[in-house]
Design an enzyme around this catalytic site. Structure first.
Site, PDB file in Angstrom:
ATOM      1  CB  CYS A   2      -0.963   0.094   1.180  1.00 30.26           C
ATOM      2  SG  CYS A   2      -2.157  -1.236   1.231  1.00 30.26           S
ATOM      3  NE  ARG A  27       5.452   1.429   0.161  1.00 31.21           N
ATOM      4  CZ  ARG A  27       6.522   1.308   0.913  1.00 31.21           C
ATOM      5  NH1 ARG A  27       7.660   1.764   0.501  1.00 31.21           N
ATOM      6  NH2 ARG A  27       6.465   0.742   2.096  1.00 31.21           N
ATOM      7  CD1 TRP A  74      -0.196  -6.482  -2.797  1.00 38.84           C
ATOM      8  CD2 TRP A  74      -0.693  -6.957  -0.669  1.00 38.84           C
ATOM      9  NE1 TRP A  74       0.064  -7.814  -2.593  1.00 38.84           N
ATOM     10  CE2 TRP A  74      -0.226  -8.136  -1.306  1.00 38.84           C
ATOM     11  CE3 TRP A  74      -1.060  -7.030   0.676  1.00 38.84           C
ATOM     12  CZ2 TRP A  74      -0.117  -9.359  -0.630  1.00 38.84           C
ATOM     13  CZ3 TRP A  74      -0.955  -8.248   1.336  1.00 38.84           C
ATOM     14  CH2 TRP A  74      -0.490  -9.393   0.685  1.00 38.84           C
ATOM     15  CG  ASN A 100       0.753   0.460   4.425  1.00 42.31           C
ATOM     16  OD1 ASN A 100       0.439  -0.726   4.346  1.00 42.31           O
ATOM     17  ND2 ASN A 100       1.992   0.892   4.270  1.00 42.31           N
ATOM     18  N   GLY A 101      -1.792  -1.151   6.439  1.00 41.26           N
ATOM     19  CA  GLY A 101      -1.666  -1.972   7.646  1.00 41.26           C
ATOM     20  C   GLY A 101      -2.904  -2.821   7.836  1.00 41.26           C
ATOM     21  CD  GLU A 489      17.248 -14.015  -5.300  1.00 40.52           C
ATOM     22  OE1 GLU A 489      16.651 -14.423  -4.300  1.00 40.52           O
ATOM     23  OE2 GLU A 489      17.030 -12.896  -5.803  1.00 40.52           O
ATOM     24  CE  LYS A 493      14.196 -12.141  -7.869  1.00 41.29           C
ATOM     25  NZ  LYS A 493      14.858 -11.797  -6.646  1.00 41.29           N
ATOM     26  CD  GLU A 496      10.301 -12.321  -7.090  1.00 41.52           C
ATOM     27  OE1 GLU A 496       9.606 -11.856  -6.189  1.00 41.52           O
ATOM     28  OE2 GLU A 496      11.548 -12.215  -7.098  1.00 41.52           O
ATOM     29  CG  HIS A 512      18.027 -37.721  -0.961  1.00 40.43           C
ATOM     30  ND1 HIS A 512      18.322 -38.993  -0.518  1.00 40.43           N
ATOM     31  CD2 HIS A 512      19.226 -37.102  -1.108  1.00 40.43           C
ATOM     32  CE1 HIS A 512      19.637 -39.126  -0.382  1.00 40.43           C
ATOM     33  NE2 HIS A 512      20.199 -37.982  -0.742  1.00 40.43           N
ATOM     34  CE  LYS A 611      11.834  -3.550  -4.136  1.00 36.34           C
ATOM     35  NZ  LYS A 611      12.555  -4.719  -4.659  1.00 36.34           N
TER      36      LYS A 611
HETATM   37  C1  F6R Z   1      12.017 -11.164  -4.066  1.00 35.97           C
HETATM   38  C2  F6R Z   1      11.905 -10.081  -3.104  1.00 35.97           C
HETATM   39  C3  F6R Z   1      11.365 -10.393  -1.760  1.00 35.97           C
HETATM   40  C4  F6R Z   1      12.103  -9.564  -0.689  1.00 35.97           C
HETATM   41  C5  F6R Z   1      11.461  -9.788   0.685  1.00 35.97           C
HETATM   42  C6  F6R Z   1      12.192  -9.023   1.759  1.00 35.97           C
HETATM   43  O1  F6R Z   1      12.511 -10.724  -5.278  1.00 35.97           O
HETATM   44  O2  F6R Z   1      12.185  -8.954  -3.394  1.00 35.97           O
HETATM   45  O3  F6R Z   1      11.445 -11.752  -1.478  1.00 35.97           O
HETATM   46  O4  F6R Z   1      13.445  -9.946  -0.679  1.00 35.97           O
HETATM   47  O5  F6R Z   1      10.124  -9.392   0.646  1.00 35.97           O
HETATM   48  O6  F6R Z   1      12.164  -7.650   1.490  1.00 35.97           O
HETATM   49  P1  F6R Z   1      13.139  -6.656   2.231  1.00 35.97           P
HETATM   50  O7  F6R Z   1      14.528  -6.981   1.770  1.00 35.97           O
HETATM   51  O8  F6R Z   1      12.697  -5.305   1.807  1.00 35.97           O
HETATM   52  O9  F6R Z   1      12.989  -6.898   3.697  1.00 35.97           O
END
Ligand code: F6R
Length: 616
Positions: A2, A27, A74, A100-101, A489, A493, A496, A512, A611
């Protein structure tokens, strides 16, 4: 999660708010809305979908008035609908609010408000908060209008369980906003004859670089001429105005198709910035300005504990590998969200590190507070200066890579790996690493940006590979030792941003269970290092090949791979062991990015994500 924005000034608020919402959209992008105070009433435009949709709606563009609030959502409580979009207006029409929350006790409050005649148009917890505010405002004695508004917000928040960053308008107070935070970020921008509120500096950077970072439990009351900060307990706070040290261009695409692409290609510079000033004068170790921990304190630490979420958790696993390998100090790693509730027994001489790009991830912040509450020293590795985690930690290391806007972490992740390597060097040189090994390590780290530049030259070849593999539905990512977290990772990537199912495993663990998935329809991405693990990884590749699995190998230049074992080979430069996870990450970022583009996914705004996860 948000985005929040508010404006009080002399300009047309809707234009400024809509521009800010565009910048805040990463966000949360389920829906967006604005409320502007004009002629003693609210003009509201809100819509499910992207900010562009809201901007196209003529009502949003036309709204006049110089005080307003806006929001990108969001969804938590209630589906993605126009009615659930923020701002919400109280049923008596007096209060408009963005949030937001999560309000945890909203159900009981709603029951109470229904008995008082308040009505609801949405399914959200936010509308409950908005009506509770209207209720308290109505009951608050009519002292000076401004303070009546402020005090009714204060009173309302005392009845709230949960987290919030809110901004509120009241029809009786034409050029005022009251805002407050608990668990969700909120920043006041101090401009030239105007004030702004935002959950994120990117929303206001085009108008001011002067900001006040509000702390949890603080409220701000903005009027046309001034602002004042106080706590929920009505204690006055003297504001500290900080200057944001990045520019508007840092948050723009500058010719790239997506922020993710821009941020992948920015990595050489980002890594240079992350290591600037961080090598000792004798060139044999690292140095940090803000750890607030002496060498003798570090020497007494018997275990480190690293915590984070998502990609940052993968960075913790690599930090574990590097610190244990080079400094020979044991490291524990936990998901922040699990640590908080697990209540595990903890050794005494422990030091905690929390890794978070945003510094606002609520699970990481809560875990940090829990470790602090237990009496431990907590340090942070964090990108956003002024963030909650950065401020509440006892010390830490800033990543200095500029704003990361793409939802999928790229440059922030590799800079976390670089800082982990610097930290491993720093701790190792306090213990058994020799001067000459330290010098060699430093030289290797200094060479990292150029190795990343070289690896980025593989982009056209990787794009072609991505086109050929984009239509598979399942992938395995397999690596060993420090390349196992890189496999995790890579899988994250890919899933997502392209929505292709992918799993990361230690290469030898594959037999396994996951090997049951292998067929011509499930390719594997193998990380193949030169050195002692080479033959072991090749054996795992043979096992996949024997079962007709396709293989993409990301192999160091000197690996002598048997002919025909891999269907496609991406050759990465040979490098120091501490740098290898960074170099190996770049091809999987590119592979995921180009596959997502091939599938026409919304790379920077993948479905269901946002994000900075500021709700639990
Ligand atoms: C994946 C990604 C998320 C963040 C996670 C932690 O590409 O960006 O998995 O790594 O949400 O976010 P931060 O680093 O902001 O605490």
């Amino acid at each position: 999660m948000c985005g929040i924005i508010g404006y009080v000034g002399k300009q047309k608020a809707s234009a400024i708010i809509l521009e800010g919402l565009k910048r805040l959209e990463y966000r949360g992008y389920d829906s967006a809305g604005v409320a502007i105070l004009h002629g003693g009433r609210f003009e509201v435009a809100k819509k499910a979908g992207r900010v562009d949709g809201l901007m196209k709606s003529t009502s949003a563009q036309k709204i006049t008035g110089t005080t307003g609030i806006g929001h990108t959502r969001w969804a938590t409580h209630g589906g993605v609908t126009d009615a659930n979009a923020h701002p919400h207006v109280s049923s008596d029409g007096k209060i408009a609010l963005i949030h937001n929350g999560v309000i945890e006790n909203y159900a009981n409050i709603k029951k109470f408000l229904l008995t008082k005649g308040y009505t609801f148009k949405s399914e959200t917890d936010t509308e409950v908060l908005c009506n509770l505010l209207a209720y308290h405002y109505e009951k608050e004695p009519a002292v000076a209008e401004g303070s009546r508004f402020l005090e009714s917000v204060r009173k309302t928040l005392r009845h709230i369980d949960g987290t919030y960053g809110i901004a509120v308008l009241c029809t009786d107070c034409p050029a005022e906003i009251v805002a407050a935070r608990k668990g969700s970020p909120l920043i006041l921008g101090v401009g030239d004859g105007e004030y702004m509120l935002a959950s994120d500096v990117s929303a206001i950077i085009s108008r001011t670089q002067n900001v006040v970072y509000l702390k949890d439990g603080e409220m701000v009351h903005i009027t046309a001429k001034d602002f004042s900060i106080s706590t929920l307990d009505a204690e006055d706070i003297s504001p500290v105005i900080d200057t944001i040290n990045w520019k508007i261009e840092d948050a723009e695409l500058n010719g790239y198709a997506h922020f993710m692409e821009k941020e992948i290609f920015e990595q050489p510079t980002a890594l240079e910035n992350a290591m600037r000033g961080r090598f000792s004068e004798d060139g044999s170790t690292a140095q940090f300005g803000g750890l607030n921990t002496t060498a003798s304190e570090f020497r007494q630490i018997e275990r480190f504990h690293f915590l984070a979420c998502g990609s940052a958790w993968h960075a913790c696993l690599i930090a574990e590998h590097l610190i244990e390998r080079f400094a020979r100090v044991p490291v524990d790693v936990d998901y922040a969200s699990e640590f908080r509730y697990r209540n595990q027994p903890l050794a005494n001489s422990k030091l905690f590190f929390f890794i978070s790009q945003s510094g606002e991830t609520i699970d990481t912040l809560a875990a940090m507070r829990e470790a602090k509450r237990k009496g431990y020293k907590v340090l942070a590795i964090n990108n956003v200066v002024g963030s909650s985690i950065g401020r509440e930690a006892d010390g830490g290391i800033y990543q200095h890579v500029g704003p990361e806007i793409g939802v999928a972490s790229t440059k922030a992740f590799t800079s976390q790996l670089l800082i982990s390597a610097l930290l491993a060097l720093y701790l190792a040189r306090m213990r058994d690493m020799s001067f000459s090994d330290g010098v060699e390590f430093v030289q290797a780290l200094k060479g990292t940006p150029d190795l990343v530049r070289k690896t980025l030259l593989l982009a056209p070849a990787i794009k072609e590979i991505a086109k050929r593999y984009a239509h598979y539905h399942d992938f395995l990512f397999l690596g060993r030792l420090s390349l196992f977290p890189v496999a995790l990772e890579g899988a994250l990537k890919l899933k997502e941003i392209s929505y292709i199912h992918a799993e990361g495993y230690p290469a030898a663990e594959m037999k396994h269970g996951p090997i049951a998935l292998i067929s011509e329809q499930c390719p594997s991405v193998f990380f193949v290092p030169s050195g002692e693990m080479f033959t072991k990884v090749v054996s795992s590749m043979q096992e996949i090949k024997a079962r007709k699995g396709k293989i993409i190998a990301i192999a160091s230049e000197q690996c002598d791979l048997p002919d025909g074992l891999a269907d496609d080979v991406i050759r990465i430069p040979e490098c120091h062991e501490a740098v290898l996870p960074i170099i190996a990450t770049v091809p999987v970022q590119l592979l995921s990015y180009y596959m997502a583009v091939e599938l026409k996914r919304d790379v920077d705004k993948p479905r269901n994500l946002a994000k900075s996860v500021t709700v639990e």
